[in-house]
Design an enzyme around this catalytic site. Structure first.
Site, mmCIF file in Angstrom:
data_model
loop_
_atom_site.group_PDB
_atom_site.id
_atom_site.type_symbol
_atom_site.label_atom_id
_atom_site.label_comp_id
_atom_site.label_asym_id
_atom_site.label_seq_id
_atom_site.Cartn_x
_atom_site.Cartn_y
_atom_site.Cartn_z
ATOM 1 N N ASP A 63 1.143 -46.904 9.525
ATOM 2 C CA ASP A 63 1.434 -45.479 9.344
ATOM 3 C C ASP A 63 0.193 -44.634 9.596
ATOM 4 O OD1 ASP A 63 4.016 -46.095 8.706
ATOM 5 O OD2 ASP A 63 3.799 -45.779 6.550
ATOM 6 N N ASN A 89 0.354 -53.645 12.261
ATOM 7 C CA ASN A 89 1.243 -53.897 11.130
ATOM 8 C C ASN A 89 1.112 -55.324 10.623
ATOM 9 O OD1 ASN A 89 2.425 -51.347 10.874
ATOM 10 N ND2 ASN A 89 3.954 -51.769 12.432
ATOM 11 N N GLU A 120 6.586 -46.276 17.757
ATOM 12 C CA GLU A 120 5.203 -45.961 18.123
ATOM 13 C C GLU A 120 5.126 -45.229 19.454
ATOM 14 O OE1 GLU A 120 5.809 -50.322 19.418
ATOM 15 O OE2 GLU A 120 6.559 -48.941 17.911
ATOM 16 N N ASP A 155 2.726 -44.794 24.508
ATOM 17 C CA ASP A 155 3.000 -45.823 23.522
ATOM 18 C C ASP A 155 1.665 -46.327 22.970
ATOM 19 O OD1 ASP A 155 5.496 -47.810 22.852
ATOM 20 O OD2 ASP A 155 3.589 -48.886 22.828
ATOM 21 N N ILE A 156 1.602 -46.591 21.663
ATOM 22 C CA ILE A 156 0.373 -47.117 21.058
ATOM 23 C C ILE A 156 0.229 -48.594 21.432
ATOM 24 C CG2 ILE A 156 -0.851 -47.551 18.893
ATOM 25 C CD1 ILE A 156 0.784 -45.220 17.697
#
Length: 352
Positions: free
Chosen positions: A230, A221, A256, A213-214
């Protein structure tokens, strides 16, 4: 025409109004979602939107992406497949008409040959024989032309059907690809991991799964906008493409979150691969395209599980996911596997 214009403009205004009121990015995907919502032509899409808004009061980017993938993207793929299928059927119909005509010519030629045989056996003069031969020459010429036309049309049809087959393969590949990162999508992941798990259990070979996971993706965002978000996703996708080779399977799991399936890979090797990916992602510097501003580096948290006897796909994913949550609880930007004490602690928290 005017009524249709007014009707569609009304749908467009509703769609834009929803995007404005919910402060979403005005990208084609979101516009299409809200336009379809306004028309009411997709009850399932409308229902999930209403339920999500009632529950959360908003639609996140992950929600919108999931809605689009589930309720709209497959419709486009189906439409394209239908069009290609219609072209294949049309091509086959054209060939069958030509074959039917050729069969008629062949039967006519056979009749001409039979009649010529009878006439030749009873011919008394050179003039009668000449007439029979002339008839045979004409019929043979017509038959030759028919066969030539059929041969040319079959050659063209073979080429056309081959091109259509390639189009179908391209559509199939596209339906299994995440358009943003170029990695496999969730459908691709579900299909591939199921096959690899069954293969590993049957052959008694090791198989490991990475779920990652980021870190702090929402903050990208919120701080810099969804276009930068993105860009972060594309950066991670590029890192995966550069790092993972051969038989290993990479996919964007959703939002993500990403996944890597490692066939014939034991836990210790999988940990090495996971850390290699983590370092590869962290090594890339994120830059805002519009201004050139350096936004820092992206990090990921990784959970690693290995297939055990009696496992199935769900249990393998659940353990990797629990390891991922343990990595995030432990401070992020790290790799945790099911042999680590942090995993045991995470399981106790989930049970509690």
């Amino acid at each position: 025409m005017l009524d249709e214009h007014e009707r569609t403009m009304a749908f467009a205004e509703i769609a834009l109004g929803q995007i404005k009121s919910l402060r979403q990015t005005a990208i084609p995907r979101n516009y299409e979602i809200w336009y379809v919502y306004a028309t009411g032509h997709n009850p399932s899409l409308s229902k999930i939107i209403n339920e999500t808004l009632a529950r959360n009061g908003k639609l996140t980017e992950a929600d919108l992406e999931q809605i689009y993938d589930t309720y709209l993207s497959h419709i486009k793929t189906t439409d394209r497949i239908d069009k290609v299928g219609a072209r294949v059927i049309g091509e086959i119909d054209d060939v069958m008409r030509l074959v039917t005509a050729a069969l008629g010519t062949s039967q006519s030629y056979e009749t001409t040959l039979t009649e010529a045989t009878e006439k030749l056996s009873s011919a008394q003069t050179a003039l009668q024989i000449k007439a029979v031969v002339e008839t045979l020459v004409k019929s043979t010429s017509e038959m030759r032309e028919t066969n030539k036309a059929l041969e040319e049309r079959l050659t063209l049809s073979k080429s056309e059907i081959s091109n259509l087959q390639q189009s179908l393969e391209a559509i199939r590949a596209e339906s299994l690809t995440d358009p943003l990162t170029g990695l496999g999508n969730r459908k691709y992941f579900d299909r591939m991991i199921e096959a690899e798990v069954q293969n590993a259990l049957t052959s008694n070979q090791p198989l490991s799964l990475l779920m990652f996971d980021i870190d702090h993706f929402k903050s990208f965002n919120d701080s810099y906008g969804h276009l930068t978000g993105d860009q972060v996703l594309r950066l991670v996708g590029m890192s995966l493409k550069q790092t993972i080779k051969g038989q290993d399977i990479t996919a964007r799991y959703g939002g993500e979150e990403f996944a890597v399936v490692l066939p014939n890979t034991a836990l210790r090797q999988a940990l090495t691969v996971a850390d290699h990916i983590r370092r590869a992602v962290m090594a890339k510097e994120l830059k805002k395209k519009s201004t050139g501003e350096i936004l820092g580096r992206v990090t990921i948290s990784v959970g690693v599980s290995m297939l055990k006897p009696g496992d199935d796909t769900d249990s393998l994913i659940e353990r990797a996911d629990a390891c991922l949550y343990a990595a995030k609880r432990a401070g992020r930007n790290r790799v945790i596997c099911e042999a680590d004490p942090e995993y045991s602690a995470e399981i106790q928290i989930q049970v509690a």
